[in-house]
Design a protein around this motif. Structure first.
Motif, PDB file in Angstrom:
ATOM      1  N   PHE A 192      17.085  -2.914   8.683  1.00 37.33           N
ATOM      2  CA  PHE A 192      16.735  -1.897   7.703  1.00 37.33           C
ATOM      3  C   PHE A 192      15.798  -0.852   8.304  1.00 37.33           C
ATOM      4  O   PHE A 192      14.929  -1.183   9.090  1.00 37.33           O
ATOM      5  CB  PHE A 192      16.030  -2.517   6.494  1.00 37.33           C
ATOM      6  N   THR A 193      15.975   0.396   7.887  1.00 37.48           N
ATOM      7  CA  THR A 193      15.056   1.443   8.310  1.00 37.48           C
ATOM      8  C   THR A 193      13.968   1.652   7.270  1.00 37.48           C
ATOM      9  O   THR A 193      12.857   2.010   7.611  1.00 37.48           O
ATOM     10  CB  THR A 193      15.783   2.779   8.532  1.00 37.48           C
ATOM     11  N   HIS A 194      14.325   1.425   5.984  1.00 33.59           N
ATOM     12  CA  HIS A 194      13.361   1.609   4.902  1.00 33.59           C
ATOM     13  C   HIS A 194      13.923   1.041   3.607  1.00 33.59           C
ATOM     14  O   HIS A 194      15.107   0.724   3.524  1.00 33.59           O
ATOM     15  CB  HIS A 194      13.015   3.091   4.716  1.00 33.59           C
ATOM     16  N   ILE A 195      13.065   0.942   2.624  1.00 31.49           N
ATOM     17  CA  ILE A 195      13.460   0.586   1.259  1.00 31.49           C
ATOM     18  C   ILE A 195      12.938   1.695   0.372  1.00 31.49           C
ATOM     19  O   ILE A 195      11.809   2.152   0.527  1.00 31.49           O
ATOM     20  CB  ILE A 195      12.847  -0.766   0.834  1.00 31.49           C
ATOM     21  N   MET A 196      13.768   2.139  -0.579  1.00 28.00           N
ATOM     22  CA  MET A 196      13.350   3.171  -1.519  1.00 28.00           C
ATOM     23  C   MET A 196      13.432   2.603  -2.936  1.00 28.00           C
ATOM     24  O   MET A 196      14.422   1.963  -3.291  1.00 28.00           O
ATOM     25  CB  MET A 196      14.213   4.419  -1.412  1.00 28.00           C
ATOM     26  N   ILE A 197      12.358   2.834  -3.696  1.00 36.00           N
ATOM     27  CA  ILE A 197      12.293   2.373  -5.086  1.00 36.00           C
ATOM     28  C   ILE A 197      12.231   3.590  -5.990  1.00 36.00           C
ATOM     29  O   ILE A 197      11.417   4.486  -5.779  1.00 36.00           O
ATOM     30  CB  ILE A 197      11.039   1.514  -5.326  1.00 36.00           C
ATOM     31  N   GLY A 198      13.078   3.604  -6.997  1.00 34.38           N
ATOM     32  CA  GLY A 198      13.027   4.659  -8.000  1.00 34.38           C
ATOM     33  C   GLY A 198      11.981   4.326  -9.057  1.00 34.38           C
ATOM     34  O   GLY A 198      11.886   3.201  -9.524  1.00 34.38           O
ATOM     35  N   ILE A 199      11.185   5.327  -9.417  1.00 36.61           N
ATOM     36  CA  ILE A 199      10.129   5.163 -10.420  1.00 36.61           C
ATOM     37  C   ILE A 199      10.182   6.325 -11.402  1.00 36.61           C
ATOM     38  O   ILE A 199      10.855   7.323 -11.155  1.00 36.61           O
ATOM     39  CB  ILE A 199       8.728   5.043  -9.762  1.00 36.61           C
ATOM     40  N   ASN A 200       9.467   6.190 -12.511  1.00 35.98           N
ATOM     41  CA  ASN A 200       9.469   7.232 -13.533  1.00 35.98           C
ATOM     42  C   ASN A 200       8.172   8.022 -13.607  1.00 35.98           C
ATOM     43  O   ASN A 200       8.168   9.136 -14.106  1.00 35.98           O
ATOM     44  CB  ASN A 200       9.784   6.618 -14.905  1.00 35.98           C
ATOM     45  N   ASP A 201       7.081   7.451 -13.150  1.00 41.93           N
ATOM     46  CA  ASP A 201       5.776   8.104 -13.237  1.00 41.93           C
ATOM     47  C   ASP A 201       5.103   7.994 -11.873  1.00 41.93           C
ATOM     48  O   ASP A 201       4.570   6.933 -11.515  1.00 41.93           O
ATOM     49  CB  ASP A 201       4.947   7.429 -14.329  1.00 41.93           C
ATOM     50  N   LEU A 202       5.144   9.070 -11.121  1.00 41.53           N
ATOM     51  CA  LEU A 202       4.667   9.052  -9.738  1.00 41.53           C
ATOM     52  C   LEU A 202       3.193   8.673  -9.630  1.00 41.53           C
ATOM     53  O   LEU A 202       2.814   7.848  -8.795  1.00 41.53           O
ATOM     54  CB  LEU A 202       4.918  10.410  -9.087  1.00 41.53           C
ATOM     55  N   GLU A 203       2.343   9.231 -10.457  1.00 43.81           N
ATOM     56  CA  GLU A 203       0.906   8.931 -10.359  1.00 43.81           C
ATOM     57  C   GLU A 203       0.597   7.490 -10.748  1.00 43.81           C
ATOM     58  O   GLU A 203      -0.233   6.828 -10.127  1.00 43.81           O
ATOM     59  CB  GLU A 203       0.085   9.923 -11.169  1.00 43.81           C
ATOM     60  N   ARG A 204       1.263   6.971 -11.772  1.00 41.27           N
ATOM     61  CA  ARG A 204       1.073   5.567 -12.166  1.00 41.27           C
ATOM     62  C   ARG A 204       1.500   4.655 -11.022  1.00 41.27           C
ATOM     63  O   ARG A 204       0.800   3.704 -10.668  1.00 41.27           O
ATOM     64  CB  ARG A 204       1.882   5.283 -13.436  1.00 41.27           C
ATOM     65  N   SER A 205       2.626   4.968 -10.400  1.00 45.95           N
ATOM     66  CA  SER A 205       3.101   4.157  -9.282  1.00 45.95           C
ATOM     67  C   SER A 205       2.207   4.299  -8.062  1.00 45.95           C
ATOM     68  O   SER A 205       1.978   3.334  -7.340  1.00 45.95           O
ATOM     69  CB  SER A 205       4.542   4.537  -8.933  1.00 45.95           C
ATOM     70  N   ARG A 206       1.688   5.499  -7.838  1.00 48.44           N
ATOM     71  CA  ARG A 206       0.760   5.697  -6.714  1.00 48.44           C
ATOM     72  C   ARG A 206      -0.455   4.783  -6.875  1.00 48.44           C
ATOM     73  O   ARG A 206      -0.877   4.138  -5.915  1.00 48.44           O
ATOM     74  CB  ARG A 206       0.302   7.146  -6.621  1.00 48.44           C
ATOM     75  N   ARG A 207      -1.027   4.710  -8.061  1.00 53.31           N
ATOM     76  CA  ARG A 207      -2.191   3.844  -8.293  1.00 53.31           C
ATOM     77  C   ARG A 207      -1.847   2.385  -7.993  1.00 53.31           C
ATOM     78  O   ARG A 207      -2.595   1.676  -7.319  1.00 53.31           O
ATOM     79  CB  ARG A 207      -2.706   3.999  -9.718  1.00 53.31           C
ATOM     80  N   PHE A 208      -0.695   1.931  -8.479  1.00 55.31           N
ATOM     81  CA  PHE A 208      -0.261   0.550  -8.270  1.00 55.31           C
ATOM     82  C   PHE A 208      -0.027   0.258  -6.782  1.00 55.31           C
ATOM     83  O   PHE A 208      -0.580  -0.690  -6.225  1.00 55.31           O
ATOM     84  CB  PHE A 208       1.018   0.274  -9.073  1.00 55.31           C
ATOM     85  N   TYR A 209       0.801   1.067  -6.118  1.00 56.65           N
ATOM     86  CA  TYR A 209       1.149   0.794  -4.724  1.00 56.65           C
ATOM     87  C   TYR A 209      -0.013   1.054  -3.770  1.00 56.65           C
ATOM     88  O   TYR A 209      -0.183   0.313  -2.793  1.00 56.65           O
ATOM     89  CB  TYR A 209       2.412   1.556  -4.317  1.00 56.65           C
ATOM     90  N   ASP A 210      -0.827   2.067  -4.014  1.00 53.05           N
ATOM     91  CA  ASP A 210      -2.019   2.257  -3.181  1.00 53.05           C
ATOM     92  C   ASP A 210      -2.913   1.020  -3.257  1.00 53.05           C
ATOM     93  O   ASP A 210      -3.394   0.525  -2.236  1.00 53.05           O
ATOM     94  CB  ASP A 210      -2.826   3.484  -3.611  1.00 53.05           C
ATOM     95  N   ALA A 211      -3.126   0.511  -4.458  1.00 53.70           N
ATOM     96  CA  ALA A 211      -3.993  -0.664  -4.639  1.00 53.70           C
ATOM     97  C   ALA A 211      -3.403  -1.899  -3.969  1.00 53.70           C
ATOM     98  O   ALA A 211      -4.109  -2.634  -3.274  1.00 53.70           O
ATOM     99  CB  ALA A 211      -4.237  -0.921  -6.121  1.00 53.70           C
ATOM    100  N   THR A 212      -2.102  -2.136  -4.154  1.00 56.38           N
ATOM    101  CA  THR A 212      -1.514  -3.365  -3.609  1.00 56.38           C
ATOM    102  C   THR A 212      -1.389  -3.311  -2.087  1.00 56.38           C
ATOM    103  O   THR A 212      -1.639  -4.305  -1.412  1.00 56.38           O
ATOM    104  CB  THR A 212      -0.160  -3.693  -4.271  1.00 56.38           C
ATOM    105  N   PHE A 213      -1.036  -2.158  -1.532  1.00 57.29           N
ATOM    106  CA  PHE A 213      -0.940  -2.083  -0.068  1.00 57.29           C
ATOM    107  C   PHE A 213      -2.310  -2.079   0.589  1.00 57.29           C
ATOM    108  O   PHE A 213      -2.488  -2.623   1.676  1.00 57.29           O
ATOM    109  CB  PHE A 213      -0.089  -0.900   0.381  1.00 57.29           C
ATOM    110  N   THR A 214      -3.301  -1.498  -0.046  1.00 56.56           N
ATOM    111  CA  THR A 214      -4.669  -1.563   0.478  1.00 56.56           C
ATOM    112  C   THR A 214      -5.146  -3.014   0.493  1.00 56.56           C
ATOM    113  O   THR A 214      -5.807  -3.454   1.431  1.00 56.56           O
ATOM    114  CB  THR A 214      -5.612  -0.673  -0.349  1.00 56.56           C
TER     115      THR A 214
END
Length: 124
Positions: A2-24
């Motif tokens: 695999f080169t990457h995985i892409m996830i479709g989301i509906n609210d970019l800022e809400r997802s940014r908060r979630f993924y920034d927190a979990t990857f950090t």
């Protein structure tokens, strides 16, 4: 494979908060926005991309799909799970737990319902 995985989301800022927190929590860095408006997370050779659907329709979670993410330790798994539930994720399956093979694993759904698993491999 695999080169990457892409996830479709509906609210970019809400997802940014979630993924920034979990990857950090896993020792990674916050996502970076590319010129096309997609969040990109790069960690340990893997690449996860977060985007609103290009066709303008609502994103939906894959029924039966799951994305597995590697963690360096049991503590990272616990930190990921805590960060995810604090930032809009939903705990699913079982609480973070050790598997019979010694791996330590936790499961969440992101704010859009995508199923995620984080696992640290046993040193046994």
């Amino acid at each position: 494979m695999f080169t990457h995985i892409m996830i479709g989301i509906n609210d970019l800022e809400r997802s940014r908060r979630f993924y920034d927190a979990t990857f950090t929590a896993l020792g990674g860095k916050p996502g970076e926005m590319d010129a096309r408006g997609r969040l990109i997370y790069i960690h340990d050779g893997g690449r996860l991309m977060i985007t609103t659907p290009i066709d303008g329709k609502p994103a939906t979670a894959a029924n039966g799909g799951m994305i597995g993410i590697a963690a360096a330790s049991r503590d990272h798994v616990l930190a990921w799970h805590a960060a995810g539930t604090t930032h809009g994720g939903t705990a699913i399956e079982s609480p973070p737990t050790e598997r019979p093979n010694g791996d330590f694993v936790a499961y969440l759904r992101d704010p859009d319902g995508n199923k995620l698993s984080v696992r640290s491999h046993s040193t046994k």
